[in-house]
Design a protein around this motif. Structure first.
Motif, mmCIF file in Angstrom:
data_model
loop_
_atom_site.group_PDB
_atom_site.id
_atom_site.type_symbol
_atom_site.label_atom_id
_atom_site.label_comp_id
_atom_site.label_asym_id
_atom_site.label_seq_id
_atom_site.Cartn_x
_atom_site.Cartn_y
_atom_site.Cartn_z
ATOM 1 N N GLU A 1 0.797 -1.237 0.000
ATOM 2 C CA GLU A 1 0.000 0.000 0.000
ATOM 3 C C GLU A 1 0.826 1.282 0.000
ATOM 4 O O GLU A 1 0.271 2.363 -0.199
ATOM 5 C CB GLU A 1 -0.987 0.041 1.178
ATOM 6 C CG GLU A 1 -2.001 -1.091 1.171
ATOM 7 C CD GLU A 1 -2.886 -1.057 -0.076
ATOM 8 O OE1 GLU A 1 -3.433 0.002 -0.407
ATOM 9 O OE2 GLU A 1 -3.009 -2.106 -0.729
ATOM 10 N N ARG B 1 -4.880 0.213 -7.975
ATOM 11 C CA ARG B 1 -5.058 0.236 -6.525
ATOM 12 C C ARG B 1 -6.394 0.870 -6.134
ATOM 13 O O ARG B 1 -6.688 1.026 -4.949
ATOM 14 C CB ARG B 1 -3.889 0.974 -5.859
ATOM 15 C CG ARG B 1 -3.907 2.469 -6.076
ATOM 16 C CD ARG B 1 -2.568 3.124 -5.864
ATOM 17 N NE ARG B 1 -1.962 2.872 -4.569
ATOM 18 C CZ ARG B 1 -0.882 3.539 -4.104
ATOM 19 N NH1 ARG B 1 -0.337 4.493 -4.842
ATOM 20 N NH2 ARG B 1 -0.384 3.248 -2.941
ATOM 21 N N GLN C 1 -3.915 -5.693 1.965
ATOM 22 C CA GLN C 1 -2.763 -4.933 1.493
ATOM 23 C C GLN C 1 -2.312 -5.464 0.136
ATOM 24 O O GLN C 1 -2.328 -6.665 -0.122
ATOM 25 C CB GLN C 1 -1.625 -5.001 2.511
ATOM 26 C CG GLN C 1 -1.962 -4.308 3.817
ATOM 27 C CD GLN C 1 -0.733 -4.026 4.645
ATOM 28 O OE1 GLN C 1 0.143 -3.270 4.244
ATOM 29 N NE2 GLN C 1 -0.662 -4.650 5.813
ATOM 30 N N ARG C 2 -1.898 -4.526 -0.721
ATOM 31 C CA ARG C 2 -1.487 -4.873 -2.080
ATOM 32 C C ARG C 2 -0.045 -4.458 -2.338
ATOM 33 O O ARG C 2 0.441 -3.471 -1.788
ATOM 34 C CB ARG C 2 -2.355 -4.133 -3.109
ATOM 35 C CG ARG C 2 -3.768 -4.615 -3.215
ATOM 36 C CD ARG C 2 -4.626 -3.561 -3.864
ATOM 37 N NE ARG C 2 -4.706 -2.374 -3.008
ATOM 38 C CZ ARG C 2 -5.583 -1.391 -3.171
ATOM 39 N NH1 ARG C 2 -6.451 -1.446 -4.168
ATOM 40 N NH2 ARG C 2 -5.597 -0.352 -2.349
#
Length: 218
Positions: free
Chosen positions: A67, A88, A108-109
């Motif tokens: 993130e 996102r 979370q990416r």
């Protein structure tokens, strides 16, 4: 918005669950992304150790790490920043959730730009169990099939590929990791220097193994 999310994802369930989208990016967008790719920031990454299930040689630019904007992000060309913001964004996540049935909002990416050059590869593996889903967006408008770089699908790690998918630009593949999700990228055989280019989005259930080399689970 750079991405086109009008079309539904196609689902297959054998030998593992895999979703496929087409035409998320147009030809002009692909050419602009490739021509402005942040090549100066690409670093070679490799794990070539037979003790690891996953072995590879490829190149990576981190764009988003759990993130957080990666250091390269403020210097990206506008179309790259727009693409990352699309990936996102809530609209993209909702589109994936509706197609896959996997809850992704709030996870979370990490987002990375990956290239495979001549001799690069990704061995047969399943992906880390701490991921909710892996998403791959292809950026090569044209890719010669004889150059390798196919996304290979396997019934088992000891079988030959059951199917190969060419890295066609604007295409998206997405799959959750399971004990059957065996896949690989065939070795690049392109000495003229053309790179296989993808953007990968990883949604993490937990961040224990995020960004690390593969570690077998006890």
């Amino acid at each position: 918005m750079v991405l086109t999310l009008d079309s539904a994802l196609e689902e297959r369930t054998r030998p593992f669950q895999l979703f496929r989208g087409r035409d998320l990016l147009g030809g002009d967008q692909l050419e602009q992304l490739v021509s402005t790719m942040p090549t100066a920031d690409i670093a070679e990454i490799a794990v070539e150790d037979p003790r690891h299930e996953k072995q590879y040689r490829m190149n990576l630019v981190d764009l988003v790490v759990l993130e957080e904007d990666a250091p390269v992000f403020p210097h990206l060309p506008a179309i790259w920043r727009d693409l990352v913001e699309d990936l996102r964004g809530a609209e993209f996540t909702t589109w994936l959730e509706e197609a896959t049935g996997i809850k992704l909002a709030g996870l979370q990416r990490s987002i990375g730009l990956y290239t495979h050059r001549n001799g690069d590869y990704l061995s047969v593996h399943k992906d880390k169990p701490t991921k909710a889903i892996t998403v791959i967006l292809y950026l090569n408008r044209d890719w010669p099939i004889e150059a390798g770089g196919q996304f290979q699908i396997f019934e088992s790690p000891r079988s030959g590929p059951a199917e190969e998918i060419s890295p066609v630009g604007g295409q998206l593949l997405a799959f959750p990791p399971t004990d059957k999700s065996w896949h690989a990228v065939s070795k690049i055989e392109h000495p003229e220097g053309t790179e296989r280019i993808t953007v990968q989005i990883e949604y993490w259930l937990t961040t224990e193994l995020a960004g690390s080399a593969y570690r077998p689970q006890n």
